[in-house]
Motif scaffolding. Structure first.
Motif, PDB file in Angstrom:
ATOM      1  N   ALA A 107       0.805  -1.192  -0.048  1.00  0.00           N
ATOM      2  CA  ALA A 107       0.058  -0.009   0.071  1.00  0.00           C
ATOM      3  C   ALA A 107       0.943   1.186   0.180  1.00  0.00           C
ATOM      4  CB  ALA A 107      -0.837  -0.224   0.952  1.00  0.00           C
ATOM      5  N   ASP A 108       2.283   1.053   0.661  1.00  0.00           N
ATOM      6  CA  ASP A 108       2.987   2.127   0.610  1.00  0.00           C
ATOM      7  C   ASP A 108       3.598   2.899  -0.996  1.00  0.00           C
ATOM      8  OD1 ASP A 108       2.877   2.273   3.182  1.00  0.00           O
ATOM      9  OD2 ASP A 108       4.647   1.271   3.525  1.00  0.00           O
ATOM     10  N   HIS A 109       3.267   1.872  -1.887  1.00  0.00           N
ATOM     11  CA  HIS A 109       3.736   2.245  -3.190  1.00  0.00           C
ATOM     12  C   HIS A 109       2.598   2.823  -3.948  1.00  0.00           C
ATOM     13  CE1 HIS A 109       5.874   1.708  -7.017  1.00  0.00           C
ATOM     14  NE2 HIS A 109       4.747   0.924  -7.535  1.00  0.00           N
ATOM     15  N   ILE A 110       1.366   2.368  -3.511  1.00  0.00           N
ATOM     16  CA  ILE A 110       0.397   3.058  -4.323  1.00  0.00           C
ATOM     17  C   ILE A 110       0.193   4.646  -4.495  1.00  0.00           C
ATOM     18  CG2 ILE A 110      -2.335   2.860  -4.660  1.00  0.00           C
ATOM     19  CD1 ILE A 110      -0.986   0.360  -5.037  1.00  0.00           C
ATOM     20  N   GLY A 111      -0.006   5.110  -5.607  1.00  0.00           N
ATOM     21  CA  GLY A 111       0.179   6.618  -5.864  1.00  0.00           C
ATOM     22  C   GLY A 111       1.550   7.165  -6.257  1.00  0.00           C
ATOM     23  N   ASN A 112       2.528   6.386  -5.963  1.00  0.00           N
ATOM     24  CA  ASN A 112       3.873   6.719  -6.466  1.00  0.00           C
ATOM     25  C   ASN A 112       4.061   6.907  -8.019  1.00  0.00           C
ATOM     26  OD1 ASN A 112       4.883   7.011  -3.926  1.00  0.00           O
ATOM     27  ND2 ASN A 112       5.971   4.937  -3.849  1.00  0.00           N
ATOM     28  N   VAL A 113       3.419   6.140  -8.687  1.00  0.00           N
ATOM     29  CA  VAL A 113       3.186   6.278 -10.303  1.00  0.00           C
ATOM     30  C   VAL A 113       1.798   5.957 -10.535  1.00  0.00           C
ATOM     31  CG1 VAL A 113       4.128   4.984 -12.346  1.00  0.00           C
ATOM     32  CG2 VAL A 113       5.455   4.825 -10.358  1.00  0.00           C
ATOM     33  N   PRO A 114       1.315   7.324 -10.564  1.00  0.00           N
ATOM     34  CA  PRO A 114      -0.275   7.261 -10.839  1.00  0.00           C
ATOM     35  C   PRO A 114      -0.386   6.870 -12.432  1.00  0.00           C
ATOM     36  CG  PRO A 114       0.450   9.649 -10.648  1.00  0.00           C
ATOM     37  CD  PRO A 114       1.517   8.651 -10.153  1.00  0.00           C
ATOM     38  N   LEU A 115      -1.648   6.136 -12.416  1.00  0.00           N
ATOM     39  CA  LEU A 115      -1.880   5.337 -13.738  1.00  0.00           C
ATOM     40  C   LEU A 115      -3.338   5.250 -13.855  1.00  0.00           C
ATOM     41  CD1 LEU A 115       0.085   2.509 -15.355  1.00  0.00           C
ATOM     42  CD2 LEU A 115      -2.532   2.279 -14.937  1.00  0.00           C
ATOM     43  N   VAL A 116      -3.918   5.423 -15.078  1.00  0.00           N
ATOM     44  CA  VAL A 116      -5.171   5.140 -15.486  1.00  0.00           C
ATOM     45  C   VAL A 116      -5.377   4.149 -16.644  1.00  0.00           C
ATOM     46  CG1 VAL A 116      -7.310   6.069 -16.240  1.00  0.00           C
ATOM     47  CG2 VAL A 116      -6.198   7.483 -14.505  1.00  0.00           C
ATOM     48  N   MET A 117      -5.961   3.029 -16.555  1.00  0.00           N
ATOM     49  CA  MET A 117      -6.218   2.079 -17.629  1.00  0.00           C
ATOM     50  C   MET A 117      -7.865   2.125 -18.051  1.00  0.00           C
ATOM     51  SD  MET A 117      -4.713  -1.775 -17.978  1.00  0.00           S
ATOM     52  CE  MET A 117      -5.142  -2.535 -19.505  1.00  0.00           C
ATOM     53  N   ILE A 118      -7.819   2.059 -19.360  1.00  0.00           N
ATOM     54  CA  ILE A 118      -9.264   1.882 -20.199  1.00  0.00           C
ATOM     55  C   ILE A 118      -8.975   0.833 -20.809  1.00  0.00           C
ATOM     56  CG2 ILE A 118     -10.644   3.318 -21.668  1.00  0.00           C
ATOM     57  CD1 ILE A 118      -9.464   5.862 -20.950  1.00  0.00           C
ATOM     58  N   SER A 119     -10.192  -0.110 -20.567  1.00  0.00           N
ATOM     59  CA  SER A 119     -10.200  -1.366 -21.297  1.00  0.00           C
ATOM     60  C   SER A 119     -11.595  -1.983 -21.568  1.00  0.00           C
ATOM     61  CB  SER A 119      -9.419  -2.406 -20.227  1.00  0.00           C
ATOM     62  OG  SER A 119      -9.857  -3.752 -20.497  1.00  0.00           O
ATOM     63  N   PRO A 120     -11.714  -2.809 -22.576  1.00  0.00           N
ATOM     64  CA  PRO A 120     -12.843  -3.318 -22.784  1.00  0.00           C
ATOM     65  C   PRO A 120     -13.651  -4.103 -21.657  1.00  0.00           C
ATOM     66  CG  PRO A 120     -11.592  -3.912 -24.655  1.00  0.00           C
ATOM     67  CD  PRO A 120     -10.953  -3.334 -23.785  1.00  0.00           C
ATOM     68  N   SER A 121     -12.797  -4.790 -20.745  1.00  0.00           N
ATOM     69  CA  SER A 121     -13.188  -5.168 -19.640  1.00  0.00           C
ATOM     70  C   SER A 121     -13.822  -4.210 -18.343  1.00  0.00           C
ATOM     71  CB  SER A 121     -12.103  -5.950 -18.636  1.00  0.00           C
ATOM     72  OG  SER A 121     -11.161  -5.134 -18.330  1.00  0.00           O
ATOM     73  N   ASP A 122     -13.753  -2.923 -18.686  1.00  0.00           N
ATOM     74  CA  ASP A 122     -14.227  -1.906 -17.833  1.00  0.00           C
ATOM     75  C   ASP A 122     -15.933  -1.894 -18.173  1.00  0.00           C
ATOM     76  OD1 ASP A 122     -11.894  -1.057 -17.036  1.00  0.00           O
ATOM     77  OD2 ASP A 122     -11.693   0.602 -18.688  1.00  0.00           O
ATOM     78  N   ARG A 123     -16.307  -2.821 -18.971  1.00  0.00           N
ATOM     79  CA  ARG A 123     -17.884  -2.893 -19.239  1.00  0.00           C
ATOM     80  C   ARG A 123     -18.519  -3.663 -17.753  1.00  0.00           C
ATOM     81  NH1 ARG A 123     -21.777  -5.900 -21.933  1.00  0.00           N
ATOM     82  NH2 ARG A 123     -23.546  -4.828 -22.410  1.00  0.00           N
ATOM     83  N   ASP A 124     -17.528  -4.218 -17.190  1.00  0.00           N
ATOM     84  CA  ASP A 124     -17.869  -4.903 -15.888  1.00  0.00           C
ATOM     85  C   ASP A 124     -18.454  -3.839 -15.020  1.00  0.00           C
ATOM     86  OD1 ASP A 124     -17.044  -7.374 -16.847  1.00  0.00           O
ATOM     87  OD2 ASP A 124     -15.171  -7.488 -15.593  1.00  0.00           O
ATOM     88  N   LEU A 125     -17.801  -2.475 -15.051  1.00  0.00           N
ATOM     89  CA  LEU A 125     -18.318  -1.441 -14.054  1.00  0.00           C
ATOM     90  C   LEU A 125     -20.007  -1.310 -14.320  1.00  0.00           C
ATOM     91  CD1 LEU A 125     -15.634   1.244 -14.454  1.00  0.00           C
ATOM     92  CD2 LEU A 125     -16.128   0.159 -12.382  1.00  0.00           C
ATOM     93  N   ILE A 126     -20.320  -1.457 -15.508  1.00  0.00           N
ATOM     94  CA  ILE A 126     -21.979  -1.379 -15.754  1.00  0.00           C
ATOM     95  C   ILE A 126     -22.675  -2.619 -15.514  1.00  0.00           C
ATOM     96  CG2 ILE A 126     -23.550  -0.744 -17.438  1.00  0.00           C
ATOM     97  CD1 ILE A 126     -21.456   0.804 -18.874  1.00  0.00           C
ATOM     98  N   ILE A 127     -21.854  -3.670 -15.833  1.00  0.00           N
ATOM     99  CA  ILE A 127     -22.850  -4.872 -15.972  1.00  0.00           C
ATOM    100  C   ILE A 127     -22.743  -5.764 -14.755  1.00  0.00           C
ATOM    101  CG2 ILE A 127     -23.066  -5.224 -18.642  1.00  0.00           C
ATOM    102  CD1 ILE A 127     -21.184  -7.220 -18.272  1.00  0.00           C
ATOM    103  N   GLU A 128     -21.666  -5.629 -14.009  1.00  0.00           N
ATOM    104  CA  GLU A 128     -21.431  -6.639 -12.668  1.00  0.00           C
ATOM    105  C   GLU A 128     -22.112  -5.772 -11.492  1.00  0.00           C
ATOM    106  OE1 GLU A 128     -20.386  -9.473 -12.649  1.00  0.00           O
ATOM    107  OE2 GLU A 128     -19.880  -9.689 -14.568  1.00  0.00           O
TER     108      GLU A 128
END
Length: 361
Positions: A107-128
């Protein structure tokens, strides 16, 4: 900040690869199954210490091998180079190192290298279910607030312990109200902090998201993000008292911030039921571009942006709008995967930025 070099050994389908990247745009092109998404996932791993697609670390090791290693060189502020290494060996704990020093807590590493991923699997945000949307919300907040992440970890540990206690009561036909009260009070304290942060997040994030969607859709549709939580109605202690008998029967905690959800609406209706495939994809891209902007505003860093095969199912006009957004000076390093070499080249040339194209076989 940008990723200069990436070294992969035995990661998913990739035996061994070394890449040297452009500071602006990098594209991976080739047929399905050649490993384009796996390269993007490795870059994601270096930021989040886990895969975007499979959280079980050992399952990301190439078949027939007993370990994987990902190493990235990042050019940071003041020309400092940070070396991040993530490795997993079967039967051993995952190792994450920064400049040769292992982290005690990932958890101490999270945020050191900020990143955003956009993927077809993001559709899970809507359907799951709601868990997927909570993870999105928590991931965005955690990139800029480590205390929030720690509160979340502590809450989930206590929740597991309370559920185990409820199961123990049922198995042994006993009940200890005082013991349960200790967990209730600790959960309540953490839930207030998490609830307040999520509430604040939606107030700040929703306007950014709305603007991103309007730019992608040419303001043809109205969108809304709503924060759904039982804590809007009552404090957690009251909810736990109200649902005590139900929890004893179910043998798990049925109320709390672990039940929170985000409601996605388009023109006042749930996008899951009433949005076309193109509208849903635009919605998801707007969510992720809003995540980029939100993170950049709060951290002062430009997150690395990964586009995994996102141009399928978007009409030419919407692709053009996305590229216009990406072409703004405030974006940093971008990675794109696509099956169509010519389409990719046309897209990146239109940005008038420097770029590299990697043809994967």
């Amino acid at each position: 900040m940008y990723l200069q070099k990436l070294s992969l050994v035995n990661y998913k389908s990739i035996a061994s690869e070394l890449f040297e990247f452009d500071a602006k745009i990098n594209c991976f092109v080739g047929n399905n199954g050649v490993g384009k998404t796996n390269v993007l996932d490795a870059i994601y791993y270096l930021s989040y210490t886990k895969s975007y697609f499979n959280a079980i670390a050992s399952q990301n090791i190439k078949h027939g091998e007993d370990f994987f290693m990902i190493e990235g060189d990042y050019l940071m502020e003041e020309n400092r180079v940070d070396k991040i290494l993530c490795s997993v060996k079967k039967g051993n704990k995952k190792v994450v190192k920064k400049n040769g020093k292992a982290y005690d807590k990932f958890a101490d590493h999270i945020g050191n290298v900020p990143l955003v991923m956009i993927s077809p699997s993001d559709r899970d945000l809507i359907i799951e279910g709601s868990e997927t949307r909570r993870k999105f919300m928590d991931g965005v907040i955690s990139q800029q607030d480590r205390m929030y992440l720690q509160n979340l970890i502590n809450y989930n540990k206590l929740l597991t312990q309370r559920n185990a206690l409820l199961k123990y009561f049922a198995a042994n036909r006993t009940f200890d109200a005082l013991n349960l009260k200790v967990y209730n009070e600790q959960l309540s304290d953490l839930s207030v902090r998490i609830y307040e942060k999520r509430n604040w997040f939606l107030q700040e994030f929703a306007p950014i998201f709305n603007q991103c969607y309007q730019e992608i859709s040419n303001s043809k549709e109205e969108v809304q993000l709503l924060y759904k939580t039982q804590l809007h109605e009552k404090p957690l202690l009251s909810l736990l008292d109200d649902f005590l008998e139900k929890d004893r029967v179910l043998q798990y905690t049925s109320v709390g911030i672990h039940k929170d959800d985000l409601q996605f609406e388009l023109n006042g209706y749930p996008i899951k039921k009433f949005g076309s495939q193109g509208q849903q994809k635009s919605y998801l891209i707007a969510l992720k571009l809003a995540q980029f902007e939100f993170t950049k505003q709060l951290t002062g860093k430009k997150p690395i942006l990964l586009f995994d095969d996102v141009f399928d199912k978007l009409d030419e006009n919407r692709v053009s709008q996305v590229i216009n957004l990406v072409n703004k000076d405030h974006f940093g390093q971008i990675f794109i995967s696509d099956t169509h070499t010519q389409r990719t080249e046309n897209v990146v040339k239109a940005t008038q930025q420097s770029y590299k194209i990697f043809q994967l076989q």
